[in-house]
Write a protein that holds these residues in place. Structure first.
Motif, PDB file in Angstrom:
ATOM      1  N   PRO A   1     -33.932  43.796 -66.525  1.00  0.00           N
ATOM      2  CA  PRO A   1     -32.856  42.858 -66.188  1.00  0.00           C
ATOM      3  C   PRO A   1     -31.479  43.542 -66.213  1.00  0.00           C
ATOM      4  CG  PRO A   1     -34.288  41.950 -67.891  1.00  0.00           C
ATOM      5  CD  PRO A   1     -34.684  43.373 -67.706  1.00  0.00           C
ATOM      6  N   THR A   2     -31.305  44.484 -67.140  1.00  0.00           N
ATOM      7  CA  THR A   2     -30.029  45.200 -67.230  1.00  0.00           C
ATOM      8  C   THR A   2     -29.779  45.986 -65.946  1.00  0.00           C
ATOM      9  OG1 THR A   2     -30.797  45.601 -69.483  1.00  0.00           O
ATOM     10  CG2 THR A   2     -28.663  46.512 -68.876  1.00  0.00           C
ATOM     11  N   LEU A   3     -30.812  46.709 -65.511  1.00  0.00           N
ATOM     12  CA  LEU A   3     -30.680  47.517 -64.295  1.00  0.00           C
ATOM     13  C   LEU A   3     -30.321  46.628 -63.111  1.00  0.00           C
ATOM     14  CD1 LEU A   3     -30.996  50.212 -62.797  1.00  0.00           C
ATOM     15  CD2 LEU A   3     -33.423  49.724 -62.579  1.00  0.00           C
ATOM     16  N   ASN A   4     -31.010  45.494 -63.008  1.00  0.00           N
ATOM     17  CA  ASN A   4     -30.757  44.580 -61.897  1.00  0.00           C
ATOM     18  C   ASN A   4     -29.333  44.072 -61.867  1.00  0.00           C
ATOM     19  OD1 ASN A   4     -32.726  43.543 -59.891  1.00  0.00           O
ATOM     20  ND2 ASN A   4     -34.047  43.712 -61.670  1.00  0.00           N
ATOM     21  N   ARG A   5     -28.832  43.641 -63.021  1.00  0.00           N
ATOM     22  CA  ARG A   5     -27.481  43.080 -63.007  1.00  0.00           C
ATOM     23  C   ARG A   5     -26.436  44.176 -62.822  1.00  0.00           C
ATOM     24  NH1 ARG A   5     -27.742  39.866 -68.481  1.00  0.00           N
ATOM     25  NH2 ARG A   5     -29.530  39.152 -67.291  1.00  0.00           N
ATOM     26  N   PHE A   6     -26.725  45.379 -63.323  1.00  0.00           N
ATOM     27  CA  PHE A   6     -25.775  46.470 -63.106  1.00  0.00           C
ATOM     28  C   PHE A   6     -25.686  46.806 -61.615  1.00  0.00           C
ATOM     29  CE2 PHE A   6     -25.216  48.795 -67.411  1.00  0.00           C
ATOM     30  CZ  PHE A   6     -24.885  47.607 -67.992  1.00  0.00           C
ATOM     31  N   PHE A   7     -26.837  46.739 -60.944  1.00  0.00           N
ATOM     32  CA  PHE A   7     -26.825  47.013 -59.500  1.00  0.00           C
ATOM     33  C   PHE A   7     -25.975  45.963 -58.781  1.00  0.00           C
ATOM     34  CE2 PHE A   7     -28.893  46.414 -55.271  1.00  0.00           C
ATOM     35  CZ  PHE A   7     -28.426  47.588 -54.699  1.00  0.00           C
ATOM     36  N   SER A   8     -26.198  44.695 -59.139  1.00  0.00           N
ATOM     37  CA  SER A   8     -25.439  43.615 -58.512  1.00  0.00           C
ATOM     38  C   SER A   8     -23.937  43.810 -58.728  1.00  0.00           C
ATOM     39  CB  SER A   8     -25.902  42.288 -59.103  1.00  0.00           C
ATOM     40  OG  SER A   8     -25.061  41.254 -58.706  1.00  0.00           O
ATOM     41  N   LEU A   9     -23.558  44.133 -59.969  1.00  0.00           N
ATOM     42  CA  LEU A   9     -22.134  44.296 -60.264  1.00  0.00           C
ATOM     43  C   LEU A   9     -21.577  45.573 -59.656  1.00  0.00           C
ATOM     44  CD1 LEU A   9     -22.149  43.078 -63.963  1.00  0.00           C
ATOM     45  CD2 LEU A   9     -21.267  41.868 -61.981  1.00  0.00           C
ATOM     46  N   HIS A  10     -22.409  46.607 -59.618  1.00  0.00           N
ATOM     47  CA  HIS A  10     -21.957  47.870 -59.022  1.00  0.00           C
ATOM     48  C   HIS A  10     -21.653  47.676 -57.531  1.00  0.00           C
ATOM     49  CE1 HIS A  10     -21.527  52.198 -58.599  1.00  0.00           C
ATOM     50  NE2 HIS A  10     -22.302  52.172 -57.553  1.00  0.00           N
ATOM     51  N   PHE A  11     -22.377  46.758 -56.919  1.00  0.00           N
ATOM     52  CA  PHE A  11     -22.120  46.456 -55.503  1.00  0.00           C
ATOM     53  C   PHE A  11     -20.864  45.599 -55.356  1.00  0.00           C
ATOM     54  CE2 PHE A  11     -22.735  45.723 -51.165  1.00  0.00           C
ATOM     55  CZ  PHE A  11     -23.825  46.446 -50.716  1.00  0.00           C
ATOM     56  N   LEU A  12     -20.673  44.672 -56.300  1.00  0.00           N
ATOM     57  CA  LEU A  12     -19.540  43.736 -56.195  1.00  0.00           C
ATOM     58  C   LEU A  12     -18.198  44.398 -56.514  1.00  0.00           C
ATOM     59  CD1 LEU A  12     -18.257  40.807 -56.198  1.00  0.00           C
ATOM     60  CD2 LEU A  12     -18.740  40.809 -58.638  1.00  0.00           C
ATOM     61  N   LEU A  13     -18.163  45.163 -57.617  1.00  0.00           N
ATOM     62  CA  LEU A  13     -16.881  45.640 -58.144  1.00  0.00           C
ATOM     63  C   LEU A  13     -16.029  46.433 -57.147  1.00  0.00           C
ATOM     64  CD1 LEU A  13     -17.463  46.498 -61.905  1.00  0.00           C
ATOM     65  CD2 LEU A  13     -16.323  44.536 -60.899  1.00  0.00           C
ATOM     66  N   PRO A  14     -16.611  47.306 -56.321  1.00  0.00           N
ATOM     67  CA  PRO A  14     -15.770  48.044 -55.374  1.00  0.00           C
ATOM     68  C   PRO A  14     -14.973  47.123 -54.447  1.00  0.00           C
ATOM     69  CG  PRO A  14     -17.918  49.035 -55.496  1.00  0.00           C
ATOM     70  CD  PRO A  14     -17.997  47.769 -56.283  1.00  0.00           C
ATOM     71  N   PHE A  15     -15.531  45.967 -54.139  1.00  0.00           N
ATOM     72  CA  PHE A  15     -14.791  45.049 -53.275  1.00  0.00           C
ATOM     73  C   PHE A  15     -13.674  44.372 -54.060  1.00  0.00           C
ATOM     74  CE2 PHE A  15     -18.891  45.721 -51.342  1.00  0.00           C
ATOM     75  CZ  PHE A  15     -18.518  46.073 -50.057  1.00  0.00           C
TER      76      PHE A  15
END
Lengths: 426, 182, 294
Positions: free
Chosen positions: A189-203
């Motif tokens: 679950p940690t990996l999944n949410r980090f991926f989601s946030l890693h995609f969001l944060l640059p925007f």
């Protein structure tokens, strides 16, 4: 984006029609074409453009990598190897993205220290500066979560160490950590949410960058003399003068970037991250990426867990106060003989902290880390405020033009009609 | 005076409407946020997988440390030797950073079995067994030292290795994740 | 005076003791590799020999799970012919299924298959090898390194030294020797000069003459059949498995760098010409006079 008088007049009928409905062309014209730029900017002022380039490069390579990457603890490592081995130019995309993070930080640190040296954080640019610090914090979060995604040993243990920092918070710490993990330890679950946030944060970074540029266009750019534009002769229009200089600098930076990508692509990473994550084995020496090392050294310098965490976050929090901690009226360090020496000592201390962060926390490394950490905070909390009162600055030139060309010579600057002086009062 | 009162009274009724509307919207907003925050917590499958696990102590030789996982967390099951037990008991508790007698860290009559979480209390690395000054554990990451009772004796770790909930179901079996109901 | 100097020196040595203790594992020698430097390329014959060493020695315990048979014929690798790769793959048994009856079955390997691992899973691998599973070798030279220290880590950037892993792996394979006096090797361990801590679970894997190398026209082996040569060849092969696009990377790098260099020169002169319109570029600030405000 700014209140400058615009000289933009649409020529075509469509241009006029569009302009009356969405005046974006005149906005671009006033912000990036007619915008007055101090004529004496050095290459240190091209890092803003370089950073925009890096942000776009990271987003583009990242979006393509995301088409192949699998955010699952069982498959993430293998999907990265799939990108490296089987995807056409996958190795290039990944090396660009991984080294791009480092290049991003190289550029941002130069940008930040240029701002420290030339007093760009002082009135009237406080909000511009604070937005910059927020961008830096978002960059750190994005970079940290991105490093977790390949799910190697250093990804896993780096995530464990950093998320555990929050457990130092009294009472609610443990709950916060389990909400970060989505489980009882770092896992799928940690990996999944980090991926989601890693995609969001640059925007989100992109959004704050727009505010940062907006805030820049209100007072206009600082310059090596630190004194504002006083007449059209002090300035040149952004396009073509600053534009061509920025493009040249970006291409030279790409040469630097390319050297790492093509010839030393794994130098800035860790060998341990080519070993798949294993919760039962800790790498002998957990080290963050180089750009976090000074903060990591500060964390470890304090022998108390909560104290270390507070010190580390304070190391950046203190940046927010800098416009008010620095009591000197003079912006540019060129006219501050005492501060100039303290500035370079501070740079040396930051480099030293970075080196200490890569060393094991034992023996005299700890003692030196503690001394360097103490100096880091003394610089901001004691030296900056006191120096403004005790230092006698050198005489400031009357204008930018006088400083760089001498009083007599003069030269063509902004056309007289473009009386688009930034609202700089300081 | 009366005029002032009516002046105040009138807006109060209007204010009530504003406050009520604002409060209703705030409650609605907070309620909307709740599921999003809760979705971050460990999910039902993860919680279910965190059910107690049984460990058979029979095959663990004296002096050996066995690693087991419960709730994704590493747990050391250590069969302590007589010297290790003695070393753990012969400590002036008052001198410890996190004072705890050895007897509080093992079950009565089972002093040879030490069951502790296997992640360093500093930043969660896995300490190495039978190493360090006290031959308990030594954390390779930041140099924390633990004794044969899993108590911190040096380095940056703030507290002792915590004891997971467990209970002896027989002399050679424990259930981790379940506290004895006396 | 002399005494005092000695005392200071002793104090300094004492201070640096932890640093020394941390780095007491010997530094592997830096070897010459055909793939180092900006124009480095793999030596095909060496990769083919290295593959033979892997297959006949390492493969009994170590997997190569990220590599497919087809990779052996792709450009920039050992470049076996496709027919050779098909024949080689067919020698392996690959588990496939389920078939129509719902059963798993074994079939000869195809070029598209990955190298099958010697053990069904990590626990089986650990159980068969004294508790420690032999690591997968696909990424080995990228997953290992050794501490470079100051100032070498800066110099390395300029001389493009990125063969740390390869040097370490070769040194390790060559590093089996008798344990020195007073060093007790625990049961199941083996003394290795270059392994951190010196005690490695893997027994000495290579010995002279163990693998037969292809013969040249004179009937002599292509390369010496010695441990050192085996170690170098298998390391070169594993460097390729870890970085199969190394040659493409360096080739594209040269083209990209050349292009960027030309573009930056063009941009530099364009910039000069544009700035000439406002009397040339002026940067920074005049050196302020070193006098203070009155």
């Amino acid at each position: 984006m700014s209140q400058h008088a615009t000289t933009y007049v649409p020529k075509s009928a469509f241009g006029k029609w569009f302009e009356s409905r969405l005046p974006i062309a005149s906005l671009v014209h006033s912000s990036f074409i007619a915008f007055p730029v101090p004529r004496n900017l050095t290459y240190f002022w091209t890092f803003g453009a370089i950073l925009v380039f890096m942000l776009v490069a990271q987003i583009v390579t990242g979006v393509f990598l995301a088409m192949y990457y699998t955010p699952n603890a069982a498959m993430a490592f293998q999907s990265v190897e799939h990108i490296m081995r089987d995807v056409n130019y996958g190795w290039l995309l990944r090396y660009l993205h991984a080294n791009g993070a480092s290049m991003f930080f190289v550029a941002v640190y130069i940008h930040i220290f240029r701002n420290f040296y030339y007093g760009s954080y002082k009135a009237p640019r406080e909000v511009l500066y604070i937005l910059g610090v927020i961008i830096f914090l978002l960059m750190m979060a994005t970079a940290f979560m991105g490093y977790v995604l390949p799910w190697g040993q250093m990804s896993f243990w780096g995530a464990t160490v950093i998320t555990n920092l929050f457990s130092a918070i009294p009472v609610v710490g443990e709950t916060i950590v389990s909400f970060l993990w989505g489980g009882y330890s770092v896992g799928n679950p940690t990996l999944n949410r980090f991926f989601s946030l890693h995609f969001l944060l640059p925007f989100m970074i992109f959004g704050v960058v727009i505010l940062h540029v907006w805030a820049l266009h209100v007072p206009g750019q600082n310059n090596p003399t630190g004194i504002p534009i006083k007449s059209g002769k002090d300035a040149v229009p952004f396009t073509p003068y600053a534009t061509i200089k920025d493009i040249f600098a970006v291409v030279v930076f790409m040469l630097f970037f390319g050297y790492w990508v093509f010839y030393m692509p794994n130098y800035l990473g860790h060998a341990d991250n080519y070993i798949p994550a294993n919760p039962a084995v800790t790498p002998s020496h957990i080290v963050p990426e180089w750009y976090f090392l000074p903060f990591y050294a500060i964390l470890r310098a304090i022998p108390d867990k909560l104290g270390g965490v507070i010190a580390m976050f304070s190391a950046i929090a203190v940046w927010f106060l800098m416009p008010w901690l620095d009591t000197s009226k003079v912006r540019s360090t060129a006219y501050r003989p005492l501060y100039k020496q303290f500035f370079w000592v501070f740079v040396a201390v930051c480099v030293l902290l970075g080196w200490l962060g890569s060393k094991p926390a034992e023996g005299w490394y700890v003692v030196v880390s503690q001394i360097a950490t103490a100096y880091y905070f003394i610089h901001f909390l004691v030296i900056l405020p006191v120096l403004g009162f005790v230092e006698r600055p050198l005489p400031l030139p009357n204008s930018i033009l006088e400083s760089v060309m001498g009083v007599q010579k003069g030269g063509a600057g902004m056309p007289a009609g473009a009386n688009a002086e930034p609202q700089s009062k300081g | 005076m009366a005029e002032t009162t009516t002046h105040v009274a009138e807006p109060t009724r209007r204010d009530f409407l504003f406050i009520a509307t604002g409060a209703a919207a705030a409650v609605g907003g907070a309620t909307l946020v709740w599921p999003f925050i809760q979705s971050l917590a460990p999910d039902a499958a993860t919680v279910a997988a965190g059910a107690p696990v049984e460990v058979d102590l029979g095959p663990i030789a004296e002096g050996q440390i066995v690693k087991v996982f419960w709730r994704g967390k590493l747990i050391f099951v250590r069969h302590r030797t007589a010297e290790e037990i003695k070393a753990a008991q012969d400590v002036n508790v008052a001198t410890l950073r996190d004072p705890q007698p050895d007897s509080a860290r093992v079950k009565p009559d089972h002093a040879q079995w030490l069951i502790v979480y296997g992640n360093c209390t500093h930043l969660g690395c896995v300490p190495l067994g039978q190493q360090g000054e006290y031959h308990g554990w030594f954390c390779p990451c930041h140099g924390s030292v633990f004794d044969t009772s899993g108590r911190v004796r040096g380095g940056p770790a703030p507290i002792n290795l915590p004891i997971p909930p467990y209970t002896f179901t027989s002399d050679t079996k424990i259930v981790i994740g379940q506290e004895a109901t006396a | 005076m002399m005494k005092r100097t000695l005392l200071i020196a002793a104090a300094l040595l004492g201070l640096s003791a932890p640093a020394y203790a941390a780095g007491e594992t010997p530094v592997p020698p830096q070897l010459k590799w055909s793939f180092q430097g900006p124009f480095g390329k793999f030596d095909r014959a060496q990769l083919q020999r290295g593959f033979k060493v892997y297959r006949e020695v390492c493969a009994s315990c170590h997997g190569l799970s990220y590599v497919s048979f087809r990779n052996l014929s792709q450009p920039g690798g050992p470049e076996f012919s496709e027919a050779q790769v098909r024949a080689l793959a067919a020698e392996y048994k690959i588990q496939d299924g389920p078939n129509e009856a719902g059963d798993m079955f074994e079939r000869p390997g195809r070029a598209a298959d990955r190298f099958p691992s010697p053990f069904p899973n990590e626990n089986a691998a650990a159980a068969a090898n004294g508790g420690k599973a032999p690591p997968d070798l696909s990424l080995m030279p990228k997953a290992r390194t050794y501490e470079r220290g100051f100032p070498w880590f800066i110099i390395d950037v300029f001389r493009q030294y990125s063969e740390n892993g390869a040097d370490y792996v070769t040194a390790l394979l060559n590093g089996y020797e008798e344990a020195p006096q007073g060093f007790t090797v625990p049961e199941g361990g083996h003394y290795n000069h270059y392994y951190p801590g010196h005690v490695i679970a893997m027994p000495k894997p290579l010995s002279d003459g163990q693998v037969e190398y292809p013969k040249n026209e004179a009937g002599q082996p292509q390369a010496p059949e010695t441990v050192d040569q085996y170690a170098r060849d298998v390391t070169a092969f594993l460097t390729w498995t870890a970085e199969p696009h190394l040659e493409a990377r360096k080739r594209l790098g040269f083209q990209a760098m050349l292009f960027l260099l030309v573009l930056s020169v063009l941009l530099y002169f364009t910039k000069k010409k544009i700035w000439a319109r406002v009397g040339g570029e002026v940067e920074g600030h005049a050196t302020p006079p070193m006098t203070h405000n009155p």
